[in-house]
Structure formats: C-alpha cells, structure tokens
Design an enzyme around this catalytic site. Structure first.
Site, short mmCIF file in Angstrom:
data_model
loop_
_atom_site.label_atom_id
_atom_site.label_comp_id
_atom_site.label_asym_id
_atom_site.label_seq_id
_atom_site.Cartn_x
_atom_site.Cartn_y
_atom_site.Cartn_z
N HIS A 1 0.84 -1.21 0.00
CA HIS A 1 0.00 0.00 0.00
C HIS A 1 0.87 1.24 0.00
O HIS A 1 2.05 1.18 0.35
CB HIS A 1 -0.93 0.04 1.22
CG HIS A 1 -2.08 -0.91 1.12
ND1 HIS A 1 -1.99 -2.25 1.43
CD2 HIS A 1 -3.37 -0.71 0.72
CE1 HIS A 1 -3.17 -2.83 1.23
NE2 HIS A 1 -4.02 -1.92 0.80
N LYS B 1 -0.47 4.85 4.37
CA LYS B 1 -1.41 3.94 5.05
C LYS B 1 -0.91 3.65 6.46
O LYS B 1 0.25 3.29 6.66
CB LYS B 1 -1.58 2.64 4.26
CG LYS B 1 -2.61 1.71 4.90
CD LYS B 1 -2.99 0.57 3.98
CE LYS B 1 -3.90 -0.44 4.66
NZ LYS B 1 -5.20 0.12 5.05
N1 LIG Z 1 -12.71 -0.28 2.83
C1 LIG Z 1 -11.99 0.12 1.76
O1 LIG Z 1 -12.26 -0.27 0.61
C2 LIG Z 1 -10.84 1.06 1.97
C3 LIG Z 1 -10.13 1.59 0.89
C4 LIG Z 1 -9.13 2.53 1.15
C5 LIG Z 1 -8.86 2.90 2.47
N2 LIG Z 1 -9.55 2.33 3.48
C6 LIG Z 1 -9.37 2.74 4.88
O2 LIG Z 1 -10.15 3.93 5.06
C7 LIG Z 1 -9.53 4.77 6.02
C8 LIG Z 1 -9.27 6.14 5.38
O3 LIG Z 1 -8.40 5.97 4.29
P1 LIG Z 1 -7.92 7.25 3.45
O4 LIG Z 1 -7.03 6.69 2.41
O5 LIG Z 1 -9.07 8.10 3.09
O6 LIG Z 1 -7.03 7.98 4.58
P2 LIG Z 1 -6.68 9.54 4.70
O7 LIG Z 1 -6.45 10.11 3.34
O8 LIG Z 1 -5.59 9.63 5.71
O9 LIG Z 1 -8.02 10.19 5.27
C9 LIG Z 1 -8.46 10.01 6.58
C10 LIG Z 1 -9.21 11.27 6.92
O10 LIG Z 1 -9.93 11.09 8.12
C11 LIG Z 1 -9.88 12.32 8.80
N3 LIG Z 1 -10.25 12.14 10.20
C12 LIG Z 1 -9.52 11.66 11.23
N4 LIG Z 1 -10.24 11.65 12.35
C13 LIG Z 1 -11.46 12.16 12.04
C14 LIG Z 1 -12.64 12.42 12.76
N5 LIG Z 1 -12.74 12.16 14.09
N6 LIG Z 1 -13.70 12.94 12.10
C15 LIG Z 1 -13.64 13.24 10.79
N7 LIG Z 1 -12.53 13.02 10.05
C16 LIG Z 1 -11.47 12.48 10.66
C17 LIG Z 1 -8.45 12.80 8.59
O11 LIG Z 1 -8.34 14.18 8.84
P3 LIG Z 1 -6.93 14.76 9.39
O12 LIG Z 1 -5.91 14.45 8.36
O13 LIG Z 1 -7.24 16.21 9.56
O14 LIG Z 1 -6.68 14.05 10.69
C18 LIG Z 1 -8.28 12.48 7.12
O15 LIG Z 1 -8.73 13.53 6.29
C19 LIG Z 1 -8.26 4.03 6.47
O16 LIG Z 1 -8.58 3.30 7.62
C20 LIG Z 1 -7.97 3.08 5.31
O17 LIG Z 1 -7.26 1.94 5.71
C21 LIG Z 1 -10.53 1.43 3.26
#
Ligand SMILES: NC(=O)c1ccc[n+]([C@@H]2O[C@H](COP(=O)([O-])OP(=O)(O)OC[C@H]3O[C@@H](n4cnc5c(N)ncnc54)[C@H](OP(=O)(O)O)[C@@H]3O)[C@@H](O)[C@H]2O)c1
Length: 232
Positions: A138, A142
């Site tokens: 990844h 991540k």
């Molecule tokens: N299920 C699937 O198919 C799939 C696919 C891809 C990723 N994922 C998972 O999904 C999650 C997010 O991935 P991503 O790639 O989008 O990560 P990312 O780009 O790091 O985004 C996470 C976001 O969540 C925000 N956040 C943190 N705490 C929060 C809260 N209490 N309320 C609202 N927003 C909050 C962060 O803001 P700040 O930066 O300001 O803290 C950031 O903007 C991870 O756990 C990843 O492993 C799952």
C-alpha cells in the site's frame, strides 16, 4: 440520496466526487478538526441525511460509529483497524435497531479474489511441499499494517486449510492504492493469485453502492451480504 461524508481524506473525497457524479447530494462533510471524539456528529448536523459514509482513522472510527448509530443514521464504514470493537458496535446497532455496513475492502474484485483464494487453499490442503504466504503493498501514508484485507484473507485461508500458516508481509511505499498476493511456493514452481486496485474508484464505487443499498435495513452487514446475499 442525501449523504453525510465523515472524514474527507483520500477516500472521503473519492466517495463524495463519485456520489455527486451520480446525482446524490452531499448533505454535510465532517472533517477531523471539528469532530474530536465524534462530537461534531450532532443531531442538528445530521438531520436530513439518509446515510453516512465514514472513512477516517482507526482511532476515530469507533466514536464516529457510536454517534452515528445513536442518531439513527444508516452508516457505511470502510475504515480499517477498529474491528476489535465490532462486538460492542454490533450490540449498539442491535439495541438501537440501526444499520451498519462495514468492509475492510469495498472493491468487487477483492471479494471475488477472496473466493478464489479460499478455493486455492482447499486445493493446496494436504500438500506440505508448498509454502504459503501473503504479501500486501500500500501507499506510504497507510497507517495500519497488515492491511484489513490481508487479515481477512489470512483468516479465511486459515478456515479453508487449518494445516498450514499464512504469514503476511507488508510493504508501505509510493502511491499504490492496494495490492494483495497469495503465493504458494513449491520446490520447483510457484503459484500466485493477485488483486491489484489501480485506483481508489474501485473502493469508492463499492462504498457508494453500499450507501445506496443500506437505508431501510436493520442490522450489521458486510459488503459480502450486498454482493452475494446472506449465504456469503
Ligand atoms: N474499505 C476500503 O475499501 C478502503 C479503501 C481505502 C482505504 N480504506 C481505509 O479507510 C480509512 C481512510 O483511508 P484514506 O485513504 O481516506 O485515509 P486519509 O487520506 O488519511 O483520510 C483520513 C481522513 O480522516 C480524517 N479524520 C480523522 N479523524 C477524524 C474524525 N474524528 N472525524 C472526521 N474526520 C477524521 C483525517 O483528517 P486529518 O488528516 O485532519 O486528521 C483524514 O482527512 C483508512 O482506515 C484506510 O485503511 C478502506
């Protein structure tokens, strides 16, 4: 549909963009700075939302889910790394007659890959000359390792063939959205099965499909319920 987007990182943005393109309305976007401990998820803010899509961080997901369920909002979450709290969240969903769909991976291809992997594991059962392993790669940002998908794969493979272990190696580098490979290495030959997500739309599309499917249902679901029915 009117969607609440909780978490506006890579996945929240991808899901919102796709939803808008499909004619849905983004009712509210909840970002981290106004949502410590889930406190930004208020009744006023969520009033009128049909469903929430939550993609945040492992340490934020549980309080977000608790708030959303308490407010009666059907919720789709793709955040990984929080499922130790699943029994507690399930109890809350049941008590509130709410609706939650969670998936470590929302790509259709990965779920077909998991089925293929289980079949492969059954076929390799009883052939100790082959050594099995899982490798997942990844992007560098991540946070959790192994990936939620690799852990699901490992558990399902173990259920299909308890006679061997399926060790996971994780690579965090570059911008790879997500690659998972199951390999069986024999003395003179190698068999491998891979899933490669080429872009985030693979996940965002599935999450949106789940958000369209969930309202009106009660209980805790996974993406497999949506894809394959109750006999997933
Ligand atoms: N299920 C699937 O198919 C799939 C696919 C891809 C990723 N994922 C998972 O999904 C999650 C997010 O991935 P991503 O790639 O989008 O990560 P990312 O780009 O790091 O985004 C996470 C976001 O969540 C925000 N956040 C943190 N705490 C929060 C809260 N209490 N309320 C609202 N927003 C909050 C962060 O803001 P700040 O930066 O300001 O803290 C950031 O903007 C991870 O756990 C990843 O492993 C799952």
């Amino acid at each position: 549909m009117r969607l609440a987007i909780v978490g506006y990182g890579k996945m929240g943005q991808a899901a919102a963009a796709l939803a808008t393109g499909r004619g849905h309305i983004i009712h509210t976007v909840v970002v981290s700075k106004d949502n410590a401990g889930g406190r930004g998820l208020t009744r006023e803010r969520l009033a009128g939302a049909d469903v929430a899509i939550e993609f945040t961080r492992p340490e934020a997901a549980v309080s977000n889910l608790e708030r959303l369920i308490e407010l009666g909002i059907p919720t789709v979450t793709g955040t990984t790394g929080w499922t130790g709290a699943l029994p507690r969240i399930t109890a809350l969903v049941e008590a509130r007659k709410g609706a939650l769909l969670h998936a470590a991976n929302f790509s259709v291809g990965v779920h077909l890959f998991l089925r293929g992997a289980r079949e492969l594991a059954r076929n390799f059962s009883g052939r100790p000359e082959f050594v099995a392993s899982i490798r997942e790669e990844h992007h560098a940002a991540k946070l959790d390792a192994p990936s939620g998908t690799a852990l699901v794969l490992q558990q399902q493979l173990g259920d299909s063939d308890a006679s061997r272990s399926f060790p996971i190696s994780s690579v965090r580098a570059g911008t790879v959205p997500g690659t998972h490979t199951l390999t069986y290495e024999g003395p003179h030959e190698t068999v491998s099965l891979s899933h490669v997500a080429r872009d985030r739309e693979a996940f965002a599309g599935g999450a949106l499909r789940a958000a369209e499917w969930l309202p009106g249902k009660t209980g805790v679901f996974t993406f497999e319920h949506l894809l394959f029915g109750e006999t997933a």
